[in-house]
Structures are given as structure tokens and as C-alpha cells.
Design an enzyme around this catalytic site. Structure first.
Site, PDB file in Angstrom:
ATOM      1  N   CYS A 189      41.266  27.730  34.414  1.00  0.00           N
ATOM      2  CA  CYS A 189      40.487  28.136  33.239  1.00  0.00           C
ATOM      3  C   CYS A 189      39.921  26.911  32.548  1.00  0.00           C
ATOM      4  O   CYS A 189      39.004  27.002  31.764  1.00  0.00           O
ATOM      5  CB  CYS A 189      41.348  28.916  32.276  1.00  0.00           C
ATOM      6  SG  CYS A 189      42.621  27.910  31.535  1.00  0.00           S
ATOM      7  N   GLU A 206      50.174  40.396  40.299  1.00  0.00           N
ATOM      8  CA  GLU A 206      50.641  41.079  41.515  1.00  0.00           C
ATOM      9  C   GLU A 206      50.279  40.268  42.757  1.00  0.00           C
ATOM     10  O   GLU A 206      50.769  40.540  43.846  1.00  0.00           O
ATOM     11  CB  GLU A 206      50.052  42.495  41.594  1.00  0.00           C
ATOM     12  CG  GLU A 206      48.533  42.587  41.709  1.00  0.00           C
ATOM     13  CD  GLU A 206      47.793  42.453  40.368  1.00  0.00           C
ATOM     14  OE1 GLU A 206      48.397  42.006  39.378  1.00  0.00           O
ATOM     15  OE2 GLU A 206      46.586  42.782  40.338  1.00  0.00           O
ATOM     16  N   ARG A 207      49.440  39.245  42.592  1.00  0.00           N
ATOM     17  CA  ARG A 207      49.071  38.434  43.765  1.00  0.00           C
ATOM     18  C   ARG A 207      50.013  37.263  43.988  1.00  0.00           C
ATOM     19  O   ARG A 207      50.068  36.729  45.086  1.00  0.00           O
ATOM     20  CB  ARG A 207      47.631  37.953  43.603  1.00  0.00           C
ATOM     21  CG  ARG A 207      46.662  39.136  43.636  1.00  0.00           C
ATOM     22  CD  ARG A 207      45.238  38.705  43.568  1.00  0.00           C
ATOM     23  NE  ARG A 207      44.816  38.492  42.192  1.00  0.00           N
ATOM     24  CZ  ARG A 207      43.550  38.379  41.827  1.00  0.00           C
ATOM     25  NH1 ARG A 207      42.597  38.443  42.731  1.00  0.00           N
ATOM     26  NH2 ARG A 207      43.231  38.191  40.570  1.00  0.00           N
ATOM     27  N   LYS A 260      55.323  40.651  33.283  1.00  0.00           N
ATOM     28  CA  LYS A 260      54.620  41.222  34.425  1.00  0.00           C
ATOM     29  C   LYS A 260      53.749  40.118  35.005  1.00  0.00           C
ATOM     30  O   LYS A 260      52.728  39.758  34.450  1.00  0.00           O
ATOM     31  CB  LYS A 260      53.729  42.407  34.036  1.00  0.00           C
ATOM     32  CG  LYS A 260      53.232  43.134  35.296  1.00  0.00           C
ATOM     33  CD  LYS A 260      51.926  43.863  35.129  1.00  0.00           C
ATOM     34  CE  LYS A 260      50.709  42.999  35.327  1.00  0.00           C
ATOM     35  NZ  LYS A 260      50.497  42.483  36.699  1.00  0.00           N
ATOM     36  N   SER A 262      41.505  37.266  32.764  1.00  0.00           N
ATOM     37  CA  SER A 262      40.060  37.430  32.614  1.00  0.00           C
ATOM     38  C   SER A 262      39.707  38.136  31.307  1.00  0.00           C
ATOM     39  O   SER A 262      40.551  38.785  30.686  1.00  0.00           O
ATOM     40  CB  SER A 262      39.532  38.265  33.774  1.00  0.00           C
ATOM     41  OG  SER A 262      40.051  39.579  33.675  1.00  0.00           O
ATOM     42  N   PHE A 292      46.743  34.975  38.210  1.00  0.00           N
ATOM     43  CA  PHE A 292      47.169  34.444  39.509  1.00  0.00           C
ATOM     44  C   PHE A 292      47.089  32.927  39.609  1.00  0.00           C
ATOM     45  O   PHE A 292      47.672  32.333  40.514  1.00  0.00           O
ATOM     46  CB  PHE A 292      46.336  35.069  40.643  1.00  0.00           C
ATOM     47  CG  PHE A 292      44.974  34.429  40.799  1.00  0.00           C
ATOM     48  CD1 PHE A 292      44.833  33.258  41.543  1.00  0.00           C
ATOM     49  CD2 PHE A 292      43.852  34.969  40.195  1.00  0.00           C
ATOM     50  CE1 PHE A 292      43.589  32.634  41.678  1.00  0.00           C
ATOM     51  CE2 PHE A 292      42.606  34.360  40.315  1.00  0.00           C
ATOM     52  CZ  PHE A 292      42.480  33.199  41.053  1.00  0.00           C
TER      53      PHE A 292
HETATM   54  P1  NAD Z   1      42.951  39.090  35.769  1.00  0.00           P
HETATM   55  O1  NAD Z   1      42.478  39.431  34.409  1.00  0.00           O
HETATM   56  O2  NAD Z   1      42.347  39.762  36.931  1.00  0.00           O
HETATM   57  O3  NAD Z   1      44.530  39.384  35.859  1.00  0.00           O
HETATM   58  C1  NAD Z   1      45.427  38.982  34.828  1.00  0.00           C
HETATM   59  C2  NAD Z   1      46.479  40.054  34.643  1.00  0.00           C
HETATM   60  O4  NAD Z   1      45.879  41.249  34.134  1.00  0.00           O
HETATM   61  C3  NAD Z   1      47.192  40.427  35.930  1.00  0.00           C
HETATM   62  O5  NAD Z   1      48.559  40.520  35.656  1.00  0.00           O
HETATM   63  C4  NAD Z   1      46.563  41.757  36.317  1.00  0.00           C
HETATM   64  O6  NAD Z   1      47.486  42.605  36.931  1.00  0.00           O
HETATM   65  C5  NAD Z   1      46.090  42.345  35.011  1.00  0.00           C
HETATM   66  N1  NAD Z   1      44.792  43.037  35.136  1.00  0.00           N
HETATM   67  C6  NAD Z   1      43.757  42.734  35.953  1.00  0.00           C
HETATM   68  N2  NAD Z   1      42.709  43.537  35.738  1.00  0.00           N
HETATM   69  C7  NAD Z   1      43.067  44.368  34.767  1.00  0.00           C
HETATM   70  C8  NAD Z   1      42.395  45.433  34.094  1.00  0.00           C
HETATM   71  N3  NAD Z   1      41.148  45.765  34.383  1.00  0.00           N
HETATM   72  N4  NAD Z   1      43.065  46.091  33.138  1.00  0.00           N
HETATM   73  C9  NAD Z   1      44.320  45.742  32.817  1.00  0.00           C
HETATM   74  N5  NAD Z   1      44.991  44.755  33.425  1.00  0.00           N
HETATM   75  C10 NAD Z   1      44.387  44.064  34.377  1.00  0.00           C
HETATM   76  O7  NAD Z   1      42.851  37.506  35.889  1.00  0.00           O
HETATM   77  P2  NAD Z   1      43.109  36.617  37.186  1.00  0.00           P
HETATM   78  O8  NAD Z   1      42.013  36.836  38.144  1.00  0.00           O
HETATM   79  O9  NAD Z   1      44.495  36.774  37.648  1.00  0.00           O
HETATM   80  O10 NAD Z   1      42.998  35.158  36.548  1.00  0.00           O
HETATM   81  C11 NAD Z   1      41.788  34.453  36.431  1.00  0.00           C
HETATM   82  C12 NAD Z   1      41.220  34.529  35.034  1.00  0.00           C
HETATM   83  O11 NAD Z   1      42.183  34.053  34.103  1.00  0.00           O
HETATM   84  C13 NAD Z   1      40.003  33.661  34.814  1.00  0.00           C
HETATM   85  O12 NAD Z   1      39.067  34.354  34.038  1.00  0.00           O
HETATM   86  C14 NAD Z   1      40.543  32.460  34.045  1.00  0.00           C
HETATM   87  O13 NAD Z   1      39.604  31.775  33.247  1.00  0.00           O
HETATM   88  C15 NAD Z   1      41.578  33.115  33.211  1.00  0.00           C
HETATM   89  N6  NAD Z   1      42.558  32.158  32.765  1.00  0.00           N
HETATM   90  C16 NAD Z   1      42.532  31.766  31.457  1.00  0.00           C
HETATM   91  C17 NAD Z   1      43.424  30.832  31.001  1.00  0.00           C
HETATM   92  C18 NAD Z   1      43.393  30.393  29.577  1.00  0.00           C
HETATM   93  O14 NAD Z   1      44.373  29.828  29.120  1.00  0.00           O
HETATM   94  N7  NAD Z   1      42.301  30.611  28.854  1.00  0.00           N
HETATM   95  C19 NAD Z   1      44.380  30.295  31.869  1.00  0.00           C
HETATM   96  C20 NAD Z   1      44.400  30.719  33.195  1.00  0.00           C
HETATM   97  C21 NAD Z   1      43.487  31.664  33.623  1.00  0.00           C
END
Ligand code: NAD
Length: 504
Positions: free
Chosen positions: A286, A181-182, A178, A231, A154
Site C-alpha cells: 500500500c 483467505e489467500r 479474520k 481495498s 493478503f
Molecule cells: P481486499 O479488500 O480484497 O481484502 C481485505 C479483506 O477484506 C480480506 O480479509 C477479504 O476477505 C475481505 N474482503 C474482500 N473483498 C470484500 C468485500 N467486497 N466485502 C467484504 N469483505 C471483503 O484487499 P487485498 O486485495 O487483500 O489487499 C490489497 C489492498 O489492501 C490494496 O488496496 C492495498 O492498498 C490495501 N492495503 C492498504 C494498507 C494500508 O495500510 N493503507 C496496507 C496494506 C494493504
């Protein structure tokens, strides 16, 4: 008619923005007000199948299209993104909450990847070697994989999808996205522009959803590679499930980025950079500099750091002068507040508490103001967990070596920065620290797209990074051709020296 001008977010399948037939919808909120601004569908199984089938069908023509034509589409695309940058940014602020200036940065950093994708003609070159034996040569082609997929978080609604499909597609792959969703709106906008730039139907498809959509992508036999950013919980799962199914997976994940402050640093600069990098985007980056290690005498700068953090203005992202906006959701806010509370319980000193910040006119927003926890120790929860909010945790070290040890003992390896005026100190730190991206007096060292995003250890799974040369490698495979053309088979014809007379 797609979000935000429509109350529902469409799917993008085979070149059409279509309404999902699903019965399951997720509300999208404006984080500054918590008003519902749209709804996003959990795509049905047959819609997801249709999206992959469309990618698959489009692949042959797209991969056989001259690379120069693909390059032209991306050249037009970068221009369209530039022309619409402000509009996309407004949409990002509306659905994600970050300030307008920050949203423009979000689009801009993505745009740079699109610009970089335009240099595909030099990036995708193969290798050659003549005469490996008599009359025999070897050469390689870098070829696309087929259908690739991206799963985005997101926090960067434009930049992160733009890390994915442009590099993949300019190499000749077709792509299934994909988005989070937020915050699906920015990608829908970008998809429309991509179509306007001339992308053929089916080359990019977009589905929406959560776990089911993710599982679908991990399991579908026609998907060859998955790019994930988000994450650790989701990323490790996707890496394992996708790999088990024989796919290439690259997963950029969570972080705990340390800023090491040496007493010889330029104080003014360092404090400003620390504050900006810790609290900008409400800490939802991140690469946010969420952890400071003050070395020796630099510990005396703490009161001034607090003063500067206090001066930041918390407001809705579209309000003039806002330095940081709201967090993405009430749940995110609650989680951040409980980590602050835990920090206090475990013995940290709360020098600045943003939990009760009031934003006039936006009383229902998910706001947390800049927060500073000092005297933090490595065993505390607020140090071990990624907070992903406007919270700076401050640790102390007596020496550079001690600071290096701390950083290397932390499982994450995304980014770090050292602040110093001593070149030898900077060099020693950059050399010894086991982190993928190091800033020297640069608080958020996110590489430009001619390099790659090189997070390491717990912040990354996979073998090949996002964008740059690595990105091209991720989305291509080599074909090696060894050919022999025997000299004696050469057609020996007498040169025609007479003027050809047609019809003879
Ligand atoms: P998230 O993992 O909750 O969501 C990311 C994607 O995964 C979404 O499309 C979501 O629908 C899906 N998802 C969520 N939970 C899931 C699960 N349990 N099983 C399968 N799919 C799932 O992450 P977020 O809250 O949207 O983003 C924040 C996180 O992203 C932070 O940890 C941040 O550090 C990380 N991030 C990393 C980078 C990088 O380049 N290292 C860049 C941006 C964000």
C-alpha cells in the site's frame, strides 16, 4: 497440526486448532507455481458464534489480569517471534510469493509493533486533576472495550495482523481475527507462538472466510471495534456497516503514492530508491511508490530509470537473487496486464513492458516484470486506479507547485516522497502536500510503531489510526471518576506509639 504441515487450515477457537465442519473450502495457491498448497474453510455460522463467545467469555479474566502479566506475555511473545522469524518468513514466501528478504521485513515490521505493545504500561496511563473543588478530585482510566475484531489483506500476512491483535490485547481486549483467505498460514503460526507465550485460551480466536465472515463481524452485537486493512471496496463497506451497528471502525485502504523528483536531487540515490519502491514486493504494497512525477530537468533521467528497472531479477521468492516475486493470483496478474493495456490505449508510452516475462522453472507463476508507463496524464485509467503490481506510471511537471497540485488532486492520501537536496523545497512540499505520510528522500515512509500509520483522505476511514498512541486510543475508552472525600470524615485516630502486643 496446522497449515502448512496439514492439508487444511484450522480454525483457532478457545485455544484449540480445530478442523472446520464446513462444506465450503477455498484453495490456497503458491503464487510462483499456482499449485494448491492448502485449503481454507469458510467457517460456519456456529463456528463463528463459538469464536465470539470464546472471546466474550475470556474477556473478564483477561481484562482483570494485571497489566504487568499481560506485558510479560508480550515480552515472551516478541522473543518467540524473533526465534521463529525465518520460519514464518518461509511460510509467507510460500503462500504470498514475496521474496524471502521481503518476507523477513514483513515479520520484522510486525514484530516491532509487538515490542511496542510491551510499553503499554506508559501508553495506557490516564489523567488526573486534584482539588477541582474542595476535597474533590478527578481521574481517568483507559479501559479496554471488550471483544475487538480484525480483518486483514493478503499483502502483509504477518505485519498487518500484528498491527491489530497485540495492541488491542495488551490493553485488555480479547480479539477475533479474520486473516486474508489467500494467506492465512502466517497468522496461524503467529497464533501458535502467542499461545506458547502464555496467552490464555479464548483471548485470541481466528475464523476464516470471505464476505459472510466479514458481515458476521460487522453485525455481531458483542464485537465493539473493527480494524480493517485492505481495498477501498471492502473497507468503505465495512466502515459503513460496522459504524451503522455502533462499532468503532478504523480502515486503512488503497493508495496511489507519488514520488516527486526534483532536478536537484541526488540522482544515483533517487533512481535506486524509486526503482526499489515501485517494483519491490512486485508493487503489492500500500506504500509502493507507484507514481513518479519528474519535475523539469529530472525528466531527462527517464532512460536511466528504465535501465535500472530492467536489471531487476524476477523469480520465485525463495530463489536466490530474486528482486521481485509473482503477483498473488492469475486474476491479479490479468488485472495488472489489462491496466497496462489500457494505459497504452489511452496514450501513455510503454517504455518497459513486463507482461511477457518468463521465469525458468516457474512457467505457471503469476509473474509480471517491472513495467514503466511514461507520458501519463491524470485522466488516464492507469493513473486513476491503484494498479497494485510492478508498474510505475510517470508524469511530468514543470514546477514544484504543479507537482503539489497533482498530488493533492489525487483522491488517495496514503504516502508520498520528495527527492531533493534543497531543504526549503522539501519543507515546502511536506507542508503543502495533503498526504498522511511524507518521505523526504525516503521512498517508503512507514512510521515506526511509537508513531502511528497515518494515511489520510481516501486511504483511510475512521478517527483513530493504527498503532502508536492512536492505536491505544482506538482500543480503549476512558472512564472518568470524580470523587469527593470530605476532610471532616477523615478517621482521626491516635497514633499507637506503644509496641503492639498481638492479641490485645
Ligand atoms: P481486499 O479488500 O480484497 O481484502 C481485505 C479483506 O477484506 C480480506 O480479509 C477479504 O476477505 C475481505 N474482503 C474482500 N473483498 C470484500 C468485500 N467486497 N466485502 C467484504 N469483505 C471483503 O484487499 P487485498 O486485495 O487483500 O489487499 C490489497 C489492498 O489492501 C490494496 O488496496 C492495498 O492498498 C490495501 N492495503 C492498504 C494498507 C494500508 O495500510 N493503507 C496496507 C496494506 C494493504
Amino acid at each position: 497440526g496446522f497449515y502448512p504441515s496439514s492439508p487444511t487450515t484450522k480454525l483457532f477457537i478457545d485455544g484449540k486448532f480445530i478442523e472446520s465442519k464446513t462444506t465450503e473450502w477455498i484453495d490456497i495457491h503458491n503464487p510462483a507455481t499456482n499449485e494448491v498448497v492448502s485449503r481454507v474453510p469458510k467457517a460456519t455460522a456456529s463456528e463463528m458464534e463459538a469464536a465470539v463467545a470464546s472471546c466474550k467469555k475470556a474477556f473478564w479474566n483477561w481484562s482483570e489480569t494485571s497489566i504487568l502479566s499481560r506485558q510479560q506475555i508480550f515480552l515472551r511473545y516478541q522473543q518467540l517471534i524473533k526465534e521463529n522469524l525465518k520460519e514464518i518468513s518461509k511460510l509467507i514466501t510460500f503462500e504470498q510469493g514475496k521474496t524471502l528478504a521481503d518476507a523477513e521485513g514483513d515479520v520484522f515490521r510486525g514484530l516491532q509493533v509487538v515490542e511496542h505493545a510491551c510499553s503499554v504500561t506508559s501508553l495506557i496511563l490516564g489523567e488526573t486533576m486534584p482539588s477541582i473543588t474542595k476535597d474533590m478530585d478527578t481521574y481517568t482510566y483507559r479501559l479496554p472495550l471488550g471483544v475487538c475484531a480484525g480483518i486483514a489483506p493478503f499483502n502483509f500476512p504477518a505485519m498487518i495482523p500484528l498491527w491489530m491483535f497485540p495492541m488491542a490485547m495488551v490493553c485488555g481486549n480479547t480479539f477475533l481475527m479474520k486473516p486474508s483467505e489467500r494467506v492465512p498460514g502466517a497468522l496461524m503460526f503467529l497464533a501458535k507462538l502467542f499461545q506458547d507465550a502464555g496467552a490464555p485460551d479464548g483471548t485470541l480466536n481466528i475464523i476464516h472466510g470471505q464476505h459472510e465472515a466479514v458481515n458476521f463481524i460487522c453485525d455481531h452485537p458483542d464485537i465493539r471495534a473493527i480494524s480493517f486493512v485492505g481495498s477501498n471496496q471492502a473497507g468503505e463497506y465495512i466502515y459503513e456497516r460496522g459504524s451503522r451497528n455502533g462499532k468503532r471502525v478504523q480502515a486503512n485502504m488503497g493508495a496511489k503514492n507519488h514520488g516527486v523528483v526534483m532536478p536537484d536531487a541526488n540522482k544515483e540515490n533517487t533512481l535506486n530508491q524509486l526503482v526499489g519502491a515501485a517494483f519491490g514486493a512486485a508493487g503489492q504494497r500500500c506504500m509502493a511508490l507507484s507514481t513518479a512525477i519528474l519535475v523539469g530537468e529530472a525528466q531527462k533521467w527517464l532512460p536511466e530509470l528504465v535501465e535500472r528497472a530492467k536489471n531487476l531479477r524476477v523469480n520465485a521468492g525463495d530463489q536466490p537473487g530474486a528482486d521481485l516475486g509473482p503477483l498473488i493470483s492469475p486474476q491479479a496478474r490479468e488485472r495488472v496486464c489489462s491496466l497496462i493495456e489500457k494505459g497504452v490505449k489511452e496514450g501513455a508510452s510503454l517504455l518497459l513492458d513486463g507482461r511477457n516475462v518468463k521465469v525458468k522453472g516457474y512457467e505457471n507463476g503469476n509473474f509480471v516484470g517491472p513495467t514503466i508507463l511514461a507520458k501519463v496524464k491524470p485522466n488516464m485509467t492507469c493513473y486513476k486506479e491503484e494498479i497494485f503490481g510492478p508498474v510505475l506510471v510517470v508524469l511530468e511537471a514543470d514546477t514544484l507547485d504543479e507537482a503539489i497540485e497533482m498530488v493533492n488532486n489525487n483522491p488517495y492520501g496514503n504516502g508520498t516522497a520528495i527527492f531533493t537536496t534543497n531543504g526549503a523545497t522539501a519543507r515546502k512540499y511536506s507542508h503543502l502536500v495533503d498526504v498522511g505520510q511524507v518521505g523526504v528522500n525516503v521512498p517508503i515512509p512507514v512510521p515506526l510503531p511509537m508513531f502511528s500509520f497515518t494515511g489520510s483522505r481516501a486511504s483511510f476511514r475512521g478517527d483513530t489510526n493504527f498503532y502508536g498512541k492512536q492505536g491505544v486510543q482506538f482500543y480503549t475508552q476512558l472512564k472518568t471518576i470524580i470523587s469527593q472525600w470530605k476532610e471532616e470524615d477523615a478517621t482521626i485516630a491516635k497514633p499507637a506509639v506503644v509496641m503492639p502486643t498481638m492479641g490485645n
